[in-house]
Design a protein around this motif. Structure first.
Motif: not given
Length: 304
Positions: A211-216, A228-229, A278-280, A284-292
């Motif tokens: 599992v991988t995860i990509s979030v802008p 999220v993909q 993301a969990t299957q 699992t896989a995770s990523t950190t992004v910024t909220t503005a």
């Protein structure tokens, strides 16, 4: 994806205690294939004719067997059968009076195993076109085929005809489209199998790291539908998206291409960092992004 799978298909097998008939190697037999690597095997025999003294006479125009695997899509399929079947069973006194006749334009079996939520799930079926079963003196024996299970026809206690015979095997299923068992006073025995298909799969749970995860980064423009993909294991179960700080979790189905895509509602998040996971199954896989998303304070300048 699935770590291993196997499949086999053969169109016809005959064993008999008279006249030395014993097709130890069935006709149109793919033999048992195992994956990895993936396999795609098929066999065909034209004009099959098998006799066992005066006990059994069988003709088939074409005998087929096939099996195919695709572990990346977590599937194994097998199919087998005959066309133009004409099978006759004569009586114990070896006089030309048939105890049983079975004719059909086509008899075929199919077996398939796929992944369902990370667990192998096998199904099987039998299709028969223009089946006709007659007993002594040509008396018609009505046969109503059960699409979900076996149909058993007893002929005078001498023969048992089983249609759509399905037998569970470890991690899969074996299907016999037609299985004829003959026993004459325990002196003469024979068995005929037409359309044997079998499949099995060891497991198909999501593999570690699959599992991988990509979030802008989240902005005022996308916070209502944050895309999220990523990659996933087809058949390995639902992909669940969570976050910290928390949003309402969302789920996605892993496509046959091994990908998922879903939108998350991030309007409840304050400005700052957020970690998406993301969990299957247990992967699992995770990523950190910024909220503005909030407007900043105005900047004043002084022109002296």
């Amino acid at each position: 994806s699935a770590t291993a799978g196997s499949g086999q298909g053969y169109g016809l097998q005959v064993n008999a205690s008279v006249a030395g008939v014993n097709l130890g190697v069935p006709l149109a037999d793919t033999t048992l294939q195992t994956a990895p690597p993936n396999f795609n095997e098929s066999r065909s025999v034209l004009g099959a004719h098998v006799t066992a003294g005066a006990l059994l006479d069988l003709n088939a125009a074409v005998v087929n067997g096939a099996t195919q695997s695709n572990l990346s899509l977590n599937t194994v399929n097998s199919a087998a059968g005959v066309t133009g079947l004409n099978l006759g069973l004569v009586n114990a006194n070896i006089i030309p009076l048939s105890l049983l006749k079975v004719t059909a334009d086509a008899i075929n079996s199919n077996a398939q195993v796929i992944c369902s939520g990370g667990t192998p799930a096998a199904t099987g079926s039998t299709t028969i076109t223009n089946l006709k079963v007659t007993g002594p003196l040509g008396v018609n024996i009505p046969v109503s085929i059960n699409p979900t299970g076996p149909t058993v026809v007893d002929v005078l206690g001498v023969a048992k005809l089983t249609i759509n015979e399905q037998t569970p095997i470890p991690g899969g299923l074996a299907v016999n489209a037609l299985h004829l068992e003959i026993n004459v006073l325990n002196l003469i025995t024979a068995a005929v199998v037409i359309g044997h298909s079998q499949v099995s799969m060891a497991d198909c749970a999501a593999a570690n790291g699959s599992v991988t995860i990509s979030v802008p980064n989240i902005s005022a423009a996308n916070q209502g539908a944050e895309p999220v993909q990523g990659l996933c294991t087809y058949g390995g179960g639902i992909v669940t998206i969570t976050s910290a700080p928390a949003i309402t979790p969302v789920t996605a189905t892993c496509t046959s291409a091994g990908t998922y895509s879903v939108n998350a509602n991030a309007t409840s998040l304050a400005n700052g960092n957020v970690t998406f996971t993301a969990t299957q199954d247990t992967a699992t896989a995770s990523t950190t992004v910024t909220t503005a998303t909030a407007a900043g304070l105005p900047v004043g300048t002084v022109n002296t």
